[in-house]
Design a protein around this motif. Structure first.
Motif, PDB file in Angstrom:
ATOM      1  N   UNK A  45       0.863  -1.021  -0.088  1.00 41.76           N
ATOM      2  CA  UNK A  45      -0.052  -0.140   0.053  1.00 41.76           C
ATOM      3  C   UNK A  45       0.828   1.273   0.021  1.00 41.76           C
ATOM      4  N   UNK A  46       1.970   1.181   0.685  1.00 42.27           N
ATOM      5  CA  UNK A  46       2.728   2.677   0.684  1.00 42.27           C
ATOM      6  C   UNK A  46       3.466   2.697  -0.704  1.00 42.27           C
ATOM      7  N   UNK A  47       3.862   1.479  -1.202  1.00 43.64           N
ATOM      8  CA  UNK A  47       4.484   1.645  -2.502  1.00 43.64           C
ATOM      9  C   UNK A  47       3.650   2.118  -3.719  1.00 43.64           C
ATOM     10  N   UNK A 150       2.621   9.458   5.572  1.00 42.49           N
ATOM     11  CA  UNK A 150       1.870   8.209   5.868  1.00 42.49           C
ATOM     12  C   UNK A 150       3.181   7.332   6.605  1.00 42.49           C
ATOM     13  N   UNK A 151       2.855   6.939   7.768  1.00 42.40           N
ATOM     14  CA  UNK A 151       3.918   6.174   8.351  1.00 42.40           C
ATOM     15  C   UNK A 151       3.365   4.695   8.896  1.00 42.40           C
ATOM     16  N   UNK A 157       7.643   4.668   5.488  1.00 43.93           N
ATOM     17  CA  UNK A 157       6.804   5.816   5.361  1.00 43.93           C
ATOM     18  C   UNK A 157       6.702   6.172   3.977  1.00 43.93           C
ATOM     19  N   UNK A 158       5.642   7.197   3.615  1.00 40.24           N
ATOM     20  CA  UNK A 158       5.496   7.588   2.264  1.00 40.24           C
ATOM     21  C   UNK A 158       5.011   9.217   2.626  1.00 40.24           C
ATOM     22  N   UNK A 159       5.764   9.924   1.803  1.00 40.84           N
ATOM     23  CA  UNK A 159       5.559  11.599   1.903  1.00 40.84           C
ATOM     24  C   UNK A 159       4.798  11.951   0.486  1.00 40.84           C
ATOM     25  N   UNK A 160       3.613  12.496   0.548  1.00 40.43           N
ATOM     26  CA  UNK A 160       3.242  13.066  -0.590  1.00 40.43           C
ATOM     27  C   UNK A 160       2.823  14.597  -0.461  1.00 40.43           C
ATOM     28  N   UNK A 178      10.350   6.013   1.838  1.00 38.89           N
ATOM     29  CA  UNK A 178      11.489   5.364   2.491  1.00 38.89           C
ATOM     30  C   UNK A 178      12.217   4.461   2.046  1.00 38.89           C
ATOM     31  N   UNK A 179      11.505   3.472   1.200  1.00 39.80           N
ATOM     32  CA  UNK A 179      11.998   2.179   0.469  1.00 39.80           C
ATOM     33  C   UNK A 179      13.183   2.500  -0.216  1.00 39.80           C
ATOM     34  N   UNK A 180      14.264   2.104   0.117  1.00 37.63           N
ATOM     35  CA  UNK A 180      15.469   2.203  -0.592  1.00 37.63           C
ATOM     36  C   UNK A 180      16.167   3.672  -0.490  1.00 37.63           C
TER      37      UNK A 180
END
Length: 419
Positions: A45-47, A150-151, A157-160, A178-180
């Motif tokens: 979902x984060x991706x 979103x954490x 986490x993801x930031x938009x 945050x992935x990679x």
């Protein structure tokens, strides 16, 4: 799913989400998120939230303006409201928002960290640094006004976040993941959306590392006044092909509100319509056990299912997903409230049963998506204008509503399809 998902043009639109739609987008967004996590896990979902094409399609299927900057505010707001009661269960937290809400993000992250055992202060620093990079290090003429963070409980986490250029009436959305992520100042973006508006000074590009170091050296050795004098005497060099910013795949979102044939991959639409009309009621009777659910709701469910299960390449035409539940401004047609509510009811029932170990309904929705893809190879059907006209004819029976009010019956109303 690649970190660099691409870019898109977003017309800058004002307005707000009416309460009658806001409560539904929160419900549908939450239950779709639950389904994705159930099938594929929280990281997936984060991706997807870091993928700008999927993000736009996600907003469009929930009845928002399919092409506009407002989808960013609406999706972040819907997820914040819809997932808040589920944060303990899902281990997912949505912070920030537009304007004043964006400035409260660091405090929200500290509170979440205290509650779930994360380093909230470090997350708050991340939030500020991400905002600073897109507002200062990427000098593209867009002023940030929205920041969503979103954490997850494990610290992913993801930031938009989104900026506006008022003079150009354009918005640009930035996606971070945050992935990679190895460095905040070395090509950190998962994606950037927006229309090209001239030369961009992007100091976060990895090829700008030497420039960043040189700027610090110049400031230390020469001071700001001498730098200004030296800069005035220099003619800026013309960029070479080797130095040019590489082009990412990008989605061009036009300024027109109506959904036109060029905006939709009609082959995929025909596959969805065929699966709902020919196979949905016959092959998926378990979907029809919710009172009042008919072929029209199954058609919307097929589009919702594609959002849940589709590969990244499926979302190049977000306009197509607005054909599930219309739009609040009557584009492509008024929101069919009865259909929307029954879509939510079926999804909630399916997800609820899956939590208890009964996968039958949620699996049926997945098969509906697979059937639609199989049928799009050879399915034919209505043209897009005819499809939209049919929806307008049936709008009153479907509980059509927009910011302009409820849809009245049409004078030459034909027999409406089952909801």
């Amino acid at each position: 799913m690649a970190n660099r998902a691409g870019s898109a043009d977003l017309p800058l639109h004002g307005g707000h989400v009416p309460p009658w739609l806001g409560v539904r987008t929160a419900s549908l967004g939450a239950v779709m998120s639950q389904a994705i996590i159930h099938h594929y896990g929280r990281d997936e979902l984060l991706r997807r939230l870091a993928h700008p094409f999927w993000f736009q399609s996600f907003g469009a299927v929930m009845g928002m303006d399919w092409h506009s900057s407002g989808i960013t505010t609406s999706v972040i707001g819907a997820l914040k409201r819809g997932l808040a009661p589920l944060s303990g269960e899902l281990g997912l937290h949505v912070c920030g928002g537009r304007g004043k809400q964006s400035r409260r993000t660091p405090d929200e992250l500290v509170a979440i960290g205290d509650r779930v055992g994360l380093d909230g202060a470090a997350l708050a620093r991340t939030s500020r640094l991400v905002a600073k990079v897109d507002s200062a290090a990427v000098q593209d003429g867009f002023d940030l006004y929205l920041h969503g963070f979103i954490v997850a409980d494990d610290g992913q986490w993801v930031v938009v976040q989104q900026g506006m250029n008022g003079a150009a009436r354009q918005a640009r959305r930035y996606h971070w993941s945050s992935e990679g992520l190895g460095s905040f100042v070395d090509a950190p973006h998962a994606a950037i959306e927006g229309r090209g508006g001239g030369e961009i000074v992007n100091l976060t590009d990895r090829r700008a590392a030497a420039s960043r170091d040189a700027q610090l050296d110049l400031l230390r050795d020469l001071g700001p006044d001498r730098i200004a004098r030296e800069a005035a005497a220099l003619e800026p060099p013309k960029p070479t092909a080797k130095d040019d910013q590489p082009m990412l795949p990008h989605l061009v979102l036009p300024g027109h509100h109506d959904v036109r044939p060029a905006d939709v991959m009609i082959r995929r639409l025909h596959g969805t319509l065929a699966a709902a009309a020919e196979n949905g009621p016959a092959d998926f009777p378990e979907l029809l056990l919710v009172p009042g659910v008919g072929a029209r709701t199954v058609r919307s469910l097929a589009m919702v299912a594609e959002i849940i299960h589709g590969a990244p390449c499926r979302f190049a035409d977000p306009a197509r997903f607005s054909l599930a539940h219309g739009g609040k401004d009557r584009h492509p047609y008024p929101v069919p409230i009865k259909v929307f509510d029954r879509t939510i009811a079926v999804m909630k029932d399916a997800v609820g049963k899956a939590k208890l170990g009964n996968e039958e309904k949620l699996a049926a929705i997945r098969r509906l998506d697979a059937q639609a893809r199989a049928m799009e190879r050879h399915a034919t059907g209505l043209t897009l204008p005819d499809f939209v006209a049919e929806e307008f004819r049936n709008a009153h029976d479907y509980g059509g509503r927009s910011v302009f009010g409820w849809e009245p019956p049409v004078a030459d109303e034909r027999a409406a399809g089952s909801v």
